[in-house]
Write an enzyme that holds these catalytic residues in place. Sequence first.
Site, PDB file in Angstrom:
ATOM      1  N   LYS A 136     -14.949 -15.960  -4.854  1.00 52.58           N
ATOM      2  CA  LYS A 136     -16.331 -15.565  -4.537  1.00 52.58           C
ATOM      3  C   LYS A 136     -17.337 -16.365  -5.366  1.00 52.58           C
ATOM      4  O   LYS A 136     -18.420 -16.693  -4.890  1.00 52.58           O
ATOM      5  CB  LYS A 136     -16.515 -14.060  -4.750  1.00 52.58           C
ATOM      6  CG  LYS A 136     -15.752 -13.251  -3.714  1.00 52.58           C
ATOM      7  CD  LYS A 136     -16.045 -11.783  -3.757  1.00 52.58           C
ATOM      8  CE  LYS A 136     -15.390 -11.135  -2.532  1.00 52.58           C
ATOM      9  NZ  LYS A 136     -15.780  -9.765  -2.323  1.00 52.58           N
ATOM     10  N   LYS A 221      -8.215 -14.895   5.996  1.00 50.35           N
ATOM     11  CA  LYS A 221      -8.153 -13.440   6.104  1.00 50.35           C
ATOM     12  C   LYS A 221      -9.338 -12.892   6.904  1.00 50.35           C
ATOM     13  O   LYS A 221     -10.449 -13.410   6.770  1.00 50.35           O
ATOM     14  CB  LYS A 221      -8.213 -12.925   4.654  1.00 50.35           C
ATOM     15  CG  LYS A 221      -7.883 -11.497   4.443  1.00 50.35           C
ATOM     16  CD  LYS A 221      -8.082 -11.138   2.982  1.00 50.35           C
ATOM     17  CE  LYS A 221      -9.548 -11.179   2.589  1.00 50.35           C
ATOM     18  NZ  LYS A 221      -9.913 -10.514   1.361  1.00 50.35           N
ATOM     19  N   LYS A 224     -15.274  -8.934   5.960  1.00 50.40           N
ATOM     20  CA  LYS A 224     -16.561  -8.371   6.412  1.00 50.40           C
ATOM     21  C   LYS A 224     -17.647  -9.433   6.461  1.00 50.40           C
ATOM     22  O   LYS A 224     -18.577  -9.334   7.235  1.00 50.40           O
ATOM     23  CB  LYS A 224     -17.008  -7.254   5.467  1.00 50.40           C
ATOM     24  CG  LYS A 224     -16.091  -6.049   5.453  1.00 50.40           C
ATOM     25  CD  LYS A 224     -16.748  -4.903   4.710  1.00 50.40           C
ATOM     26  CE  LYS A 224     -15.724  -3.938   4.172  1.00 50.40           C
ATOM     27  NZ  LYS A 224     -15.316  -4.233   2.782  1.00 50.40           N
TER      28      LYS A 224
HETATM   29  P1  TYM Z   1     -12.561  -3.983   0.656  1.00 52.16           P
HETATM   30  O1  TYM Z   1     -13.748  -3.143   0.969  1.00 52.16           O
HETATM   31  O2  TYM Z   1     -12.697  -5.460   0.693  1.00 52.16           O
HETATM   32  O3  TYM Z   1     -11.385  -3.601   1.644  1.00 52.16           O
HETATM   33  C1  TYM Z   1     -11.028  -2.251   1.860  1.00 52.16           C
HETATM   34  C2  TYM Z   1      -9.532  -2.143   2.100  1.00 52.16           C
HETATM   35  O4  TYM Z   1      -9.173  -2.940   3.234  1.00 52.16           O
HETATM   36  C3  TYM Z   1      -8.143  -3.864   2.854  1.00 52.16           C
HETATM   37  N1  TYM Z   1      -8.364  -5.109   3.600  1.00 52.16           N
HETATM   38  C4  TYM Z   1      -7.452  -5.660   4.388  1.00 52.16           C
HETATM   39  N2  TYM Z   1      -6.199  -5.292   4.725  1.00 52.16           N
HETATM   40  C5  TYM Z   1      -5.522  -6.080   5.581  1.00 52.16           C
HETATM   41  N3  TYM Z   1      -6.047  -7.218   6.127  1.00 52.16           N
HETATM   42  C6  TYM Z   1      -7.295  -7.630   5.811  1.00 52.16           C
HETATM   43  N4  TYM Z   1      -7.799  -8.737   6.349  1.00 52.16           N
HETATM   44  C7  TYM Z   1      -8.061  -6.837   4.911  1.00 52.16           C
HETATM   45  N5  TYM Z   1      -9.310  -6.950   4.402  1.00 52.16           N
HETATM   46  C8  TYM Z   1      -9.478  -5.878   3.595  1.00 52.16           C
HETATM   47  C9  TYM Z   1      -8.333  -4.075   1.370  1.00 52.16           C
HETATM   48  O5  TYM Z   1      -7.160  -4.546   0.767  1.00 52.16           O
HETATM   49  C10 TYM Z   1      -8.722  -2.679   0.924  1.00 52.16           C
HETATM   50  O6  TYM Z   1      -7.568  -1.874   0.760  1.00 52.16           O
HETATM   51  N6  TYM Z   1     -12.073  -3.777  -4.300  1.00 52.16           N
HETATM   52  C11 TYM Z   1     -11.872  -3.058  -3.061  1.00 52.16           C
HETATM   53  C12 TYM Z   1     -12.565  -1.719  -3.006  1.00 52.16           C
HETATM   54  C13 TYM Z   1     -12.264  -0.781  -4.123  1.00 52.16           C
HETATM   55  C14 TYM Z   1     -11.091  -0.030  -4.293  1.00 52.16           C
HETATM   56  C15 TYM Z   1     -11.315   0.771  -5.459  1.00 52.16           C
HETATM   57  C16 TYM Z   1      -9.903   0.052  -3.596  1.00 52.16           C
HETATM   58  C17 TYM Z   1     -13.115  -0.471  -5.135  1.00 52.16           C
HETATM   59  N7  TYM Z   1     -12.546   0.491  -5.958  1.00 52.16           N
HETATM   60  C18 TYM Z   1     -10.331   1.656  -5.937  1.00 52.16           C
HETATM   61  C19 TYM Z   1      -8.921   0.915  -4.077  1.00 52.16           C
HETATM   62  C20 TYM Z   1      -9.145   1.711  -5.224  1.00 52.16           C
HETATM   63  C21 TYM Z   1     -12.426  -3.893  -1.911  1.00 52.16           C
HETATM   64  O7  TYM Z   1     -13.296  -4.695  -2.069  1.00 52.16           O
HETATM   65  O8  TYM Z   1     -11.935  -3.535  -0.713  1.00 52.16           O
END
Ligand code: TYM
Length: 355
Positions: A136, A221, A224
């Site tokens: 990032k 990947k 968003k």
């Molecule tokens: P975030 O918001 O990017 O994604 C949310 C969840 O979706 C999964 N994910 C995917 N899984 C499969 N294929 C993809 N292309 C894909 N893109 C996203 C992510 O692995 C995630 O499980 N840092 C985290 C948010 C967070 C969090 C936490 C998660 C903050 N605090 C505590 C677990 C526990 C994030 O940015 O996820």
Amino acid sequence: MVTTAEPPSTTTAATQPPPAGQKPTRPRVLSGVKPSGSPHLGNYLGAIKRWVDAQDQYDNFFCVVDLHAITEDQDPANMARLTREVAGLYFAAGLDPKKSTVFVQSHVPAHAELGWLLNCVTPMGWLERMTQYKDKAAKQGDNRERISVGLFDYPVLMAADILLYQAHYVPVGDDQRQHVELTRDVAERFNRLFGPTFVVPEALIGESGARIMGLSDPTKKMSKSEDLPGQSIGIFDDPSDIRKAIMRATTDSQRDIVFDESRPGIYNLLTIFEVLSGESRPAIEARFEDKGYGDFKKALAELVLDSLAPIQARYKQLMTSGELEHLLREGAERAAPVANETLRHVKNALGFLVS
Ligand code: TYM
């Protein structure tokens, strides 16, 4: 086979003593989605669907991690809308407020407070090694005058999210593996320096669907912040757009429809089919043995639309009922005492004059 959040057979987390002050009867899970854009099929298959499928096995905490959504450029005009959208999806996808505590991270101030306390026990070097930060930061031209401290520090806040609830497991997609590893390191370091305080959690990553790739460029990947048209399938996208994106998805010049990781386009589409249908890989390959890519894509589009239609319908109903705010308030009321109890133990361990 559909992968659900089965705990690994050998686990360090499950054999640990109960966390300070809390004794959940079932292992606890915590996870979240960042409202930095509209949720997509990757979020659903890699995370939310698995939370829903395993809801009866765990003591469940799921939050919309809004504090994480301000680490990069964001428009305040979208923040509340996207937070409601992600929260609405949690319920529409099947999280049951009787079984799961669903809340908005910023409604429980203990997250930010524990984040600060953990900042002071986390070495800079650990954060410098985070690949997501490096990626990032690179996208912002590695410009030190631009990249926020929040982006660098983000994994510590994520550790706070997890450790506050003494979660045993963290069901996430593959891209969060390193952040959960860091959380384990932070917990172990704290426990070593200040006495046993935190459960050391484990990531629960699905065998299939943990890394859904983009449809136009399957080497990247699904995410968003996608600007490539047709790359991402939004959960609330129009059915005609979803169909178009799948029919135009990049594949290759070969003909056979088999799970072959060296062919990223077709492999990704087959994986989506696998996770949504619950069918085995051999059964899927047999089903499409004599078919072409066009037939397969048509079947996949129908499956995706059939899977998303009930979610979209429940979402629409929920968002017009005015129920969401009430559910989120209740969720925060249930989450806060659990979080505050851990925070009290942490402050005691650090020697604060506790009020
Ligand atoms: P975030 O918001 O990017 O994604 C949310 C969840 O979706 C999964 N994910 C995917 N899984 C499969 N294929 C993809 N292309 C894909 N893109 C996203 C992510 O692995 C995630 O499980 N840092 C985290 C948010 C967070 C969090 C936490 C998660 C903050 N605090 C505590 C677990 C526990 C994030 O940015 O996820």
